[in-house]
Design an enzyme around this catalytic site. Structure first.
Site, PDB file in Angstrom:
ATOM      1  N   GLU A   1     -10.709  -0.905  -4.253  1.00  0.00           N
ATOM      2  CA  GLU A   1     -10.084  -0.283  -3.085  1.00  0.00           C
ATOM      3  C   GLU A   1      -8.816   0.456  -3.507  1.00  0.00           C
ATOM      4  OE1 GLU A   1      -9.489  -3.566  -0.428  1.00  0.00           O
ATOM      5  OE2 GLU A   1      -7.740  -4.316  -1.504  1.00  0.00           O
TER       6      GLU A   1
ATOM      7  N   ASP B   1       0.825  -1.215   0.000  1.00  0.00           N
ATOM      8  CA  ASP B   1       0.000   0.000   0.000  1.00  0.00           C
ATOM      9  C   ASP B   1       0.862   1.269   0.000  1.00  0.00           C
ATOM     10  OD1 ASP B   1      -2.271  -1.613   0.111  1.00  0.00           O
ATOM     11  OD2 ASP B   1      -2.267  -1.631   2.302  1.00  0.00           O
TER      12      ASP B   1
END
Length: 336
Positions: free
Chosen positions: A203, A20
């Site tokens: 996402e 991420d």
């Protein structure tokens, strides 16, 4: 740490362990934010070069207080943003129950370009929770300025209080960096085969504006399956209203598994040190037997990319691990 150089002006992927990724560039310094660094809930690395982030030490940004507060557990995908002369940290967290994941924001104690202390922002809700028009599950907040010059928040959401699928892409306008202005808009729902592998998920959205056009990249499909993840794109029609879901067009995958690179996702685009190139920084996996799940095998990679004249990203295919990649323009063989 950085892999051995294949020759004086190259590096090889992966550059370091992690997942991420998010990078904010301020006055030529790359600020890489993450959770799970071991010294705090949210941490940052700083470097004057992209590959130099591999050796840069972690600095603590924020650690939750005592007790099982709403933001004390499962701090996911934090992003540090420099907005109007002050740093903010946007993140998702819960009290230990994933169904309680909500969005939160920290504000720097003092204005300025250097990273200093942070406190829970005054949002009108406890612990700096973002006060949205609904109280639905949410993760992966990102803040960006659209072509209309206004500030927006985008994130991964459901349309109920818990984490039941599908996960969608949501958007809200911001009155200021910590205050939404108006209702939550559901921009997109996972329907395509590449965003419904194992589970219907969208996402990790990241918004940006280029050449007068606004885009949101995002990751689709199940994040915990090594070969599921892929990258999609939402494009705002020219002159369209960002808060009108019908004004956005979905396309993809624009970045998917290739060779021995599995599950590429969470892309973020940053300039080279001299500003002549653009680079795609992302996480990926190079094995399919990850235990207990894909998260254990993710690492951070980077490679050059381009934009179409419209501003849409051209990412090509992921470069296999160990293949020499020329250093970003403006870097030396031993990045500072």
């Amino acid at each position: 740490m950085l892999a051995p150089l294949a020759h004086a002006a190259s590096f090889t992927n992966p550059v370091f362990k992690g997942q991420d990724p998010y990078i904010e560039v301020v006055d030529g310094t790359y600020f890489y934010s993450a959770s799970g660094c071991g010294i705090a809930d949210i941490c940052v690395k700083q470097s004057r070069s992209l590959t130099g982030l591999a050796k840069a030490p972690w600095q603590a940004v924020w650690k939750h207080g005592s007790g099982d507060t709403a933001n004390s557990r499962e701090v996911w995908a934090p992003e540090l943003h420099f907005v109007d002369g002050r740093w903010y940290a946007y993140y998702a967290a819960d009290d230990g129950d994933n169904d309680h994941h909500r969005l939160f924001v920290l504000e720097a104690d003092k204005p300025g370009k250097a990273i200093g202390g942070f406190h829970e922002a005054d949002t009108g809700l406890p612990h700096g929770q973002v006060k949205l028009s609904d109280d639905h599950w949410g993760i992966d907040p990102n803040v960006f300025t659209a072509a209309d010059g206004k500030l927006y928040l985008t994130w991964s959401c459901t349309n109920q209080a818990d984490s039941a699928f599908p996960q969608r892409i949501c958007l809200a306008a911001l009155r200021d960096p910590v205050t939404p202005d108006g209702p939550v808009v559901y921009l997109s729902t996972p329907t395509e085969s590449w965003e419904t592998r194992d589970k219907p998920i969208q996402e990790g959205p990241v918004g940006y504006t280029r050449n007068g056009r606004t885009y949101i990249t995002y990751s689709g499909s199940a994040s915990w399956i090594p070969n599921d993840y892929a990258v999609g794109l939402l494009s705002l029609k020219h002159g369209g209203n960002a808060r009108d879901a019908a004004a956005w067009v979905k396309s993809g995958p624009v970045f998917d598994h290739h060779g021995t690179v599995y599950g590429p996702g969470s892309v973020v685009f940053v300039p080279s040190p001299d500003g002549t190139q653009w680079w795609n920084v992302y996480h990926a996996i190079e094995r399919l037997d990850c235990k207990p799940n894909a998260y254990a095998c993710r690492d951070i990679r980077m490679q050059p990319m381009q934009f179409e004249a419209s501003g849409a990203p051209v990412l090509g295919v992921p470069i296999n691990a160990g293949v020499p990649v020329d250093l970003p323009s403006g870097e030396t063989a031993s990045p500072p």
